[in-house]
Design a protein around this motif. Structure first.
Motif: not given
Ligand SMILES: [Zn+2]
Length: 803
Positions: A420-424
């Motif tokens: 999970f990336q930043d913002g996810e």
């Protein structure tokens, strides 16, 4: 040996001959003091030359003894002289580079690389930012350092600091004798106290600067000579200033200002007497006297420092007693965090580093970008940025999205890689377990993001950039203004329309049949063919003129124009002339590249183009046809002002000024005409100045782009999900306005109050009324007319339908 060695400063006859090579001998300010240690020897020699008197055996013994003494003295002097010459030569060699090494002005400047920017209103160069290196240090000038702090160090480290010559002869001699005795006796016996305390503040400074920590006796000799040299070149105040700014404290801290920030959350000039003593206490032994981990030891040492200060008359007994009772009040843990951790660079600083670091890496031949970054940050460079701090701030305000202009539009999608990336955020059930899709992939929630970038189209300088929505949480994170996205219809003016006008394939009011270019296989209905391209909503208009086709963003007509201009011409123009290097060439990838109508005209690209590239290309519509290489900095200078690096900018007349003028007028239609795709957004005029521009929407409403050009600047706005997902057909009308509203809010802040300016207009361009039914020049009987703009050799004929 050591004592004779000390006579060397007096042997200036030899040293002055070589004075070019010995910076420490070029200044004779210290000659009287330097000669002083030699004087006792001179008087001894005079004593030994007393004339003999006749006498007894005893006298004879004394005579012989006298002879012996004279001989021994002569031998001693000879040996001493030879040793002195050898030592002189050694010192000359060992300290040959000291003028550079011990340049205190240089040390100050090379502390931190500073990034400057021109003030929005005054145009003056002001500091925009500094980067933070691993070691936390901030230089403070002499005037900002409290006297109590200076006194605390003098009382503890070097009581005769103001009067000595850089080193302390008595203590140095004692230390030397001590060292010799200690060596002879195997370290079990020392004549004098210890080696400790033999170093003056000058010597400690030299150790800090040179990193010369050899333990051999020669180091001590080098240090003494360097200390003398330092005193010759600098005032005690300059030496103390450099010393206090370079001392090591706990952890990665260095210098009294960083220490004051870290321990007391204060500026050094605001420290009280106890806190000044604390800083001096820590320096003695940063581990043992660490105020955070060893507060009791620390307070004992601090109070010793206060006692020293009292004993040397620097403070009164009352002051001593009062401040010894003062509690140790350290900065809150949380406040320490904020000062010890790297602060966040602005989006602009990060983007500038992205441009600068590869250049430095190449110039210096570094293997890694980390080396280049570290080098850049520790050379005391002055980097002149192109940022307009006011514009950057206004853009950051808009992109903070605190008013919800950009929505968050959360949707749940499958996560292919499980990261999970930043913002996810992962989708969890009520028990906190990951929810999976029917494809057995973890589900995540993603939200829309955005980017904005502004160039000054008169020179290509980037004035502001923001690479994401909301608060910027870390440094050197990916910047969406520098990453490729699908550009949609914002591509149409760049290649198809511009070259169509330039090549005389079409003109401002040219009438075209709204029809597809070709038939392609219909994926939804296998075995069938379909029209390509089709207009938005599959609308069909019969016939339409160029200015309206651009304003309404038809797909069919620009593709037909592009077909006549030629794909090769358009691709070369965009990829080479306009430097849109995100476009994929057929040489790079034979099967998936951008050498086709769909990518080059309609903006359905292989990888996309960056908002920066788009802004770079759109400059020509605002400035009379010139492409300037976008740049984030102008120069990088050495501390002495000489240029280390200059931004390379190529300026290309991409379009003729006539074509650029026609294009400029054509691009009024999307924002100013009643039929324009951005009509009603209130952006046709901002701050009393004309705005031109173009909207862009990509297939299935995955991306929205807006290009806005004022007489000063060109701005690109992108809005979409980080990974392409439809933002929803029923929301399309709202979504399509988002980049325009953001642009309006930002441009209003930037352009309001700015001196009025008009777009350049090439007077060779013919401005005539045309017939809105035929697109030909209007005659008296044409039912409706508008003003069109034409190249002088491509003006349409008089409308024959009505005249
Ligand atoms: Zn007519």
């Amino acid at each position: 040996m050591w004592v004779q060695g000390r006579t060397i400063p007096g042997r200036l006859v030899y040293m002055q001959k070589e004075k070019e090579a010995i910076p420490i001998a070029t200044n004779d300010k210290r000659q009287p003091q330097a000669k002083a240690p030699g004087q006792p020897h001179a008087s001894k020699r005079r004593g030994s030359k007393k004339k003999r008197t006749p006498g007894s055996v005893a006298k004879s013994i004394f005579l012989n003894l006298g002879k012996f003494i004279v001989i021994m003295c002569c031998v001693g002097v000879m040996i001493g002289s030879v040793a002195a010459v050898l030592l002189s030569q050694y010192v000359v060699n060992a300290t040959a580079n000291d003028a550079d090494l011990l340049n205190l002005d240089q040390i100050k400047l090379s502390y931190t690389t500073r990034f400057l920017a021109q003030d929005h209103d005054t145009g003056e160069w002001v500091e925009y930012t500094r980067l933070y290196s691993d070691q936390q240090r901030t230089w403070v000038d002499w005037g900002e350092i409290p006297e109590d702090l200076v006194n605390a160090f003098i009382a503890t480290e070097d009581q005769s600091f103001w009067t000595h010559m850089g080193f302390n002869p008595t203590r140095t001699a004692a230390a030397a004798v001590n060292m010799v005795v200690s060596k002879i006796t195997g370290g079990t016996f020392g004549l004098f106290d210890t080696m400790q305390g033999a170093s003056t503040i000058d010597q400690q400074l030299i150790k800090n600067i040179t990193g010369d920590n050899e333990t051999d006796p020669l180091r001590k000799i080098r240090e003494v000579f360097r200390a003398i040299g330092l005193r010759n070149r600098y005032s005690p105040e300059q030496i103390m200033e450099a010393y206090l700014n370079t001392i090591s404290l706990t952890g990665q801290l260095a210098g009294v200002e960083a220490g004051a920030n870290q321990y007391f959350n204060k500026h050094v000039s605001d420290l009280n007497l106890a806190e000044c003593a604390s800083i001096a206490a820590i320096t003695k032994n940063p581990t043992k006297y660490n105020p955070a981990t060893n507060p009791e030891e620390h307070i004992l040492r601090r109070n010793t420092v206060l006692r020293f200060m009292y004993e040397q008359g620097m403070i009164t007994e009352e002051e001593k007693n009062e401040w010894q009772a003062y509690p140790l009040v350290l900065a809150e843990e949380q406040e320490q965090e904020t000062v010890t951790h790297t602060s966040n660079n602005s989006w602009f600083t990060d983007a500038a580093l992205d441009q600068i670091i590869p250049l430095v890496q190449e110039k210096e031949g570094f293997e890694t970008s980390a080396e280049a970054y570290n080098f850049l940050n520790t050379q005391g460079f002055v980097v002149r940025l192109t940022v307009d701090p006011f514009m950057q701030q206004e853009m950051e305000k808009v992109m903070l999205n605190s008013d919800g202009t950009f929505y968050p539009r959360p949707i749940q999608v499958e996560d292919a890689d499980g990261v999970f990336q930043d913002g996810e955020t992962p989708v969890l059930d009520e028990n906190g377990n990951q929810v999976y899709s029917s494809n057995n992939l973890p589900l995540k929630t993603i939200t829309t993001n955005g980017a904005m970038i502004t160039l000054d189209h008169s020179n290509g300088q980037v004035k502001a950039v923001v690479g994401g929505l909301g608060e910027k949480k870390a440094d050197r994170i990916s910047n969406r203004a520098l990453q490729p996205h699908q550009s949609g219809s914002t591509m149409k003016p760049i290649g198809a329309y511009s070259l169509g006008i330039e090549y005389r394939v079409t003109h401002y009011s040219d009438m075209w049949q709204d029809e597809p270019l070709k038939q392609i296989p219909d994926e939804e209905h296998p075995g069938q063919m379909k029209d390509w391209p089709q207009n938005y909503g599959r609308a069909k208009y019969g016939q339409m003129q160029v200015y309206m086709a651009l304003g309404r963003s038809l797909n069919t007509i620009p593709v037909q124009i592009a077909n006549l201009v030629g794909i090769d011409n358009i691709f070369t123009f965009m990829h080479d002339t306009l430097n849109m290097s995100s476009l994929v060439t057929s040489a790079e990838d034979a099967s998936h590249n951008d050498e086709d109508f769909s990518p080059l005209v309609l903006g359905n690209l292989t990888n996309g183009v960056t908002p920066l590239e788009m802004a770079g290309a759109y400059q020509m519509f605002g400035n009379g046809g010139v492409y300037h290489t976008p740049t984030f900095f102008t120069t990088i200078e050495y501390p002495n002002g000489e240029i280390y690096m200059q931004a390379e900018s190529t300026d290309v007349q991409a379009l003729t000024t006539e074509t650029a003028t026609v294009m400029n007028r054509l691009l009024r239609n999307p924002v100013a005409a009643s039929f324009g795709t951005a009509a009603g957004s209130g952006i046709s005029s901002i701050g009393g100045m004309e705005i031109i521009g173009k909207t862009g929407t990509t297939q299935d409403w995955k991306d929205y782009m807006f290009m806005g050009v004022s007489p000063y600047y060109v701005t690109a706005v992108w809005y979409g999900y980080d990974e392409p997902h439809s933002m929803g057909g029923n929301l399309n009308a709202q979504n399509s306005k988002v980049p325009q509203i953001a642009y309006k809010n930002y441009a209003t802040a930037v352009l309001t109050g700015k001196e009025h300016k008009d777009f350049p207009y090439d007077s060779d361009v013919v401005s005539q009324r045309f017939c809105t039914e035929t697109g030909d020049l209007a005659g008296p009987n044409c039912p409706g007319t508008e003003v069109g703009y034409y190249l002088a050799d491509n003006v349409p004929a008089l409308c024959s339908a009505h005249n």
